[in-house]
Motif scaffolding. Structure first.
Motif, PDB file in Angstrom:
ATOM      1  N   GLN A 219      48.340  51.855  22.940  1.00 48.57           N
ATOM      2  CA  GLN A 219      48.966  53.114  22.536  1.00 48.57           C
ATOM      3  C   GLN A 219      47.920  54.217  22.625  1.00 48.57           C
ATOM      4  OE1 GLN A 219      51.450  52.963  19.063  1.00 48.57           O
ATOM      5  NE2 GLN A 219      51.504  55.175  18.814  1.00 48.57           N
ATOM      6  N   GLN A 220      48.264  55.256  23.378  1.00 47.62           N
ATOM      7  CA  GLN A 220      47.353  56.382  23.597  1.00 47.62           C
ATOM      8  C   GLN A 220      47.431  57.403  22.474  1.00 47.62           C
ATOM      9  OE1 GLN A 220      45.042  57.317  25.817  1.00 47.62           O
ATOM     10  NE2 GLN A 220      44.868  59.429  25.128  1.00 47.62           N
ATOM     11  N   CYS A 221      48.650  57.753  22.086  1.00 50.94           N
ATOM     12  CA  CYS A 221      48.860  58.735  21.029  1.00 50.94           C
ATOM     13  C   CYS A 221      50.194  58.422  20.370  1.00 50.94           C
ATOM     14  CB  CYS A 221      48.808  60.162  21.583  1.00 50.94           C
ATOM     15  SG  CYS A 221      50.036  60.523  22.857  1.00 50.94           S
ATOM     16  N   SER A 222      50.718  59.342  19.584  1.00 49.07           N
ATOM     17  CA  SER A 222      51.882  59.031  18.747  1.00 49.07           C
ATOM     18  C   SER A 222      53.124  58.658  19.544  1.00 49.07           C
ATOM     19  CB  SER A 222      52.196  60.225  17.838  1.00 49.07           C
ATOM     20  OG  SER A 222      52.484  61.387  18.614  1.00 49.07           O
ATOM     21  N   ASP A 223      53.243  59.131  20.798  1.00 50.26           N
ATOM     22  CA  ASP A 223      54.468  58.864  21.557  1.00 50.26           C
ATOM     23  C   ASP A 223      54.231  58.265  22.939  1.00 50.26           C
ATOM     24  OD1 ASP A 223      53.443  61.011  22.966  1.00 50.26           O
ATOM     25  OD2 ASP A 223      55.135  62.361  22.615  1.00 50.26           O
ATOM     26  N   THR A 224      52.987  57.840  23.218  1.00 49.83           N
ATOM     27  CA  THR A 224      52.642  57.448  24.586  1.00 49.83           C
ATOM     28  C   THR A 224      51.817  56.167  24.635  1.00 49.83           C
ATOM     29  OG1 THR A 224      52.616  59.783  25.250  1.00 49.83           O
ATOM     30  CG2 THR A 224      51.536  58.221  26.723  1.00 49.83           C
ATOM     31  N   PHE A 225      52.185  55.287  25.549  1.00 48.42           N
ATOM     32  CA  PHE A 225      51.395  54.103  25.903  1.00 48.42           C
ATOM     33  C   PHE A 225      50.610  54.436  27.157  1.00 48.42           C
ATOM     34  CE2 PHE A 225      50.661  50.059  28.050  1.00 48.42           C
ATOM     35  CZ  PHE A 225      50.345  49.194  27.008  1.00 48.42           C
ATOM     36  N   VAL A 226      49.366  53.973  27.248  1.00 48.37           N
ATOM     37  CA  VAL A 226      48.576  54.205  28.455  1.00 48.37           C
ATOM     38  C   VAL A 226      48.296  52.863  29.126  1.00 48.37           C
ATOM     39  CG1 VAL A 226      46.372  54.194  27.195  1.00 48.37           C
ATOM     40  CG2 VAL A 226      46.505  55.257  29.459  1.00 48.37           C
ATOM     41  N   THR A 227      48.580  52.791  30.418  1.00 49.08           N
ATOM     42  CA  THR A 227      48.271  51.616  31.210  1.00 49.08           C
ATOM     43  C   THR A 227      46.901  51.803  31.839  1.00 49.08           C
ATOM     44  OG1 THR A 227      50.608  51.214  31.715  1.00 49.08           O
ATOM     45  CG2 THR A 227      48.988  50.163  33.144  1.00 49.08           C
ATOM     46  N   HIS A 228      45.932  51.016  31.379  1.00 48.48           N
ATOM     47  CA  HIS A 228      44.570  51.143  31.898  1.00 48.48           C
ATOM     48  C   HIS A 228      44.392  50.415  33.222  1.00 48.48           C
ATOM     49  CE1 HIS A 228      43.094  53.096  28.340  1.00 48.48           C
ATOM     50  NE2 HIS A 228      43.270  52.049  27.556  1.00 48.48           N
ATOM     51  N   VAL A 229      44.969  49.217  33.299  1.00 47.69           N
ATOM     52  CA  VAL A 229      44.701  48.338  34.441  1.00 47.69           C
ATOM     53  C   VAL A 229      45.984  47.655  34.880  1.00 47.69           C
ATOM     54  CG1 VAL A 229      43.526  46.220  35.175  1.00 47.69           C
ATOM     55  CG2 VAL A 229      42.301  47.909  33.792  1.00 47.69           C
ATOM     56  N   GLU A 230      46.153  47.551  36.189  1.00 52.47           N
ATOM     57  CA  GLU A 230      47.263  46.805  36.763  1.00 52.47           C
ATOM     58  C   GLU A 230      46.781  46.234  38.092  1.00 52.47           C
ATOM     59  OE1 GLU A 230      51.610  48.253  36.703  1.00 52.47           O
ATOM     60  OE2 GLU A 230      50.948  48.640  38.769  1.00 52.47           O
ATOM     61  N   LYS A 231      46.643  44.915  38.152  1.00 53.59           N
ATOM     62  CA  LYS A 231      46.151  44.251  39.350  1.00 53.59           C
ATOM     63  C   LYS A 231      47.102  43.132  39.741  1.00 53.59           C
ATOM     64  CE  LYS A 231      42.592  46.803  39.808  1.00 53.59           C
ATOM     65  NZ  LYS A 231      42.595  47.789  40.906  1.00 53.59           N
TER      66      LYS A 231
END
Length: 297
Positions: A219-231
Motif C-alpha cells: 500500500q502506497q498511500c490511503s487509496d493506492t497500491f503500488v506494484t514495485h516488481v512484476e517479472k
C-alpha cells in the motif's frame, strides 16, 4: 545544519509515519523504493522538523511531512550552499510545484519529463478487465486459465523460488549486457532479501507446479497500491496479464487505485503500460533555484 546519511532498513520506523502525513501517490515517496534503489541513485536521508528529507545524488525529492516550509527551504538552501551543490528538487508532486509558484514567485525554474510520470489505474479495472478496451487482456487471461495453473502468496516457504526465478530471468534477458537491467535486478533482489521486514506482499504464478511469474508491492498511500516488481517468463502467452490480474484481485480490494510506476522512457514498457489504459498519470516536476531572483527568503 541538516544531516543526511545512507538509508538503512531500521529507518523505516521513523520514515513511514512522515510519508503518511503527505499521503503522496508518487513512487518516490515510498520507503521500499528509496531503500532498494539507494545504491543506484546514491540516496541519503534525514529529518527536519516533521519533514522526511531524501536526496537522490545531488537533487532533493521535495520533502514529505509537515512543518515550517520557509524554514525547510532555508535549511535545504544552506545545506546546498555549504556543500557546493545546486539547490534543486526532483520528482516533485504538482501540488508542491503549485505551492512554490504561489508562495515564492520567480524563485524556481520548473521542468518536467513524461518519462518519469507514474501510471495509475482504477483497481476495479485491473481486477475485472471489463469493457472493450481491455478485451484483448481478457482473451489472454481466458487462454491462460486453460493451463494447469495456480496462484499463491509469497511466503517464507516459497520466496527462495522467486530469488531463483529472478536470477534465471536475468540470464534469459541478458542483464549482463544492460546496465539498466542489472541495476533493476539488483533492486529486485534487495526487495526479495528484505521482503517481510519491508512489509511487502506479493504472489507467485505457476504452470504445472513450476514458477512462471512473480510480483510484489504494498500500500502506497490511503487509496493506492503500488506494484514495485512484476517479472514473468514468456514460455506461456499471458503470464504477464495473468500475474497483473491476480495481484489486483488478491491485494488491492478496498483501494481505489493501483500505481504501476513509471516507464523511464523505455518504449516497450510504455506501450505495455498504456495498453491497460491508466485513469491518470502522477505528474512530476523538477525545480531549480534562481539565485538572486524572486521573493527573498
Amino acid at each position: 545544519m541538516l544531516e543526511l546519511k545512507k538509508i538503512e532498513l531500521s529507518d523505516k520506523q521513523w520514515i513511514d509515519p512522515l510519508l503518511k502525513l503527505s499521503d503522496f501517490r508518487g513512487c518516490e515517496y515510498n520507503f521500499t523504493n528509496n531503500f532498494v534503489w539507494s545504491g543506484v541513485y546514491n540516496i541519503t536521508v534525514g529529518r527536519f522538523q516533521d519533514f522526511y528529507v531524501s536526496k537522490h545524488g545531488n537533487c532533493f525529492v521535495f520533502p514529505a511531512g509537515k512543518g515550517d516550509t520557509d524554514a525547510l527551504l532555508s535549511e535545504l538552501k544552506n545545506y546546498c550552499d555549504s556543500t557546493g551543490i545546486p539547490f534543486e528538487f526532483c520528482s516533485m508532486d504538482i501540488k508542491d510545484k503549485q505551492m512554490l509558484e504561489q508562495r515564492y514567485p520567480g524563485m524556481f525554474t520548473f521542468d518536467t519529463s513524461e518519462d518519469l510520470y507514474d501510471y495509475v489505474y482504477q483497481s476495479q479495472s485491473l481486477a475485472t478487465l471489463g469493457g472493450k478496451k481491455l478485451h484483448s487482456k481478457r482473451n489472454y487471461i481466458n487462454r491462460f486459465k486453460q493451463l494447469n495453473w495456480s496462484f499463491e502468496d509469497i511466503t517464507p516457504d516459497n520466496i527462495d523460488e522467486c530469488k531463483q526465478m529472478s536470477l534465471e530471468w536475468c540470464i534469459r534477458n541478458d542483464c549482463d549486457k544492460s546496465e539498466d537491467k542489472s541495476e533493476e535486478m539488483c533492486a529486485v533482489g534487495i526487495g526479495l532479501e528484505h521482503f517481510f521486514d519491508l512489509g511487502l506482499v506479493g504472489g507467485i504464478l505457476r504452470v504445472d507446479g513450476r514458477i512462471q511469474a512473480f510480483s510484489y508491492g504494498e500500500q502506497q498511500c490511503s487509496d493506492t497500491f503500488v506494484t514495485h516488481v512484476e517479472k514473468a517468463f514468456t514460455d506461456y502467452d499471458g503470464a504477464y496479464p495473468m500475474i497483473n490480474y491476480m495481484m489486483a484481485n488478491r491485494f488491492c480490494k478496498g483501494l481505489e487505485y493501483i500505481n504501476r510506476e513509471e516507464d523511464m522512457g523505455e518504449e516497450n514498457l510504455r506501450k505495455a503500460k498504456k495498453s491497460y489504459h491508466p485513469c491518470f498519470m502522477v505528474e512530476k516536476f523538477s525545480a531549480v533555484y534562481n539565485a538572486g531572483k524572486g521573493q527573498s527568503e
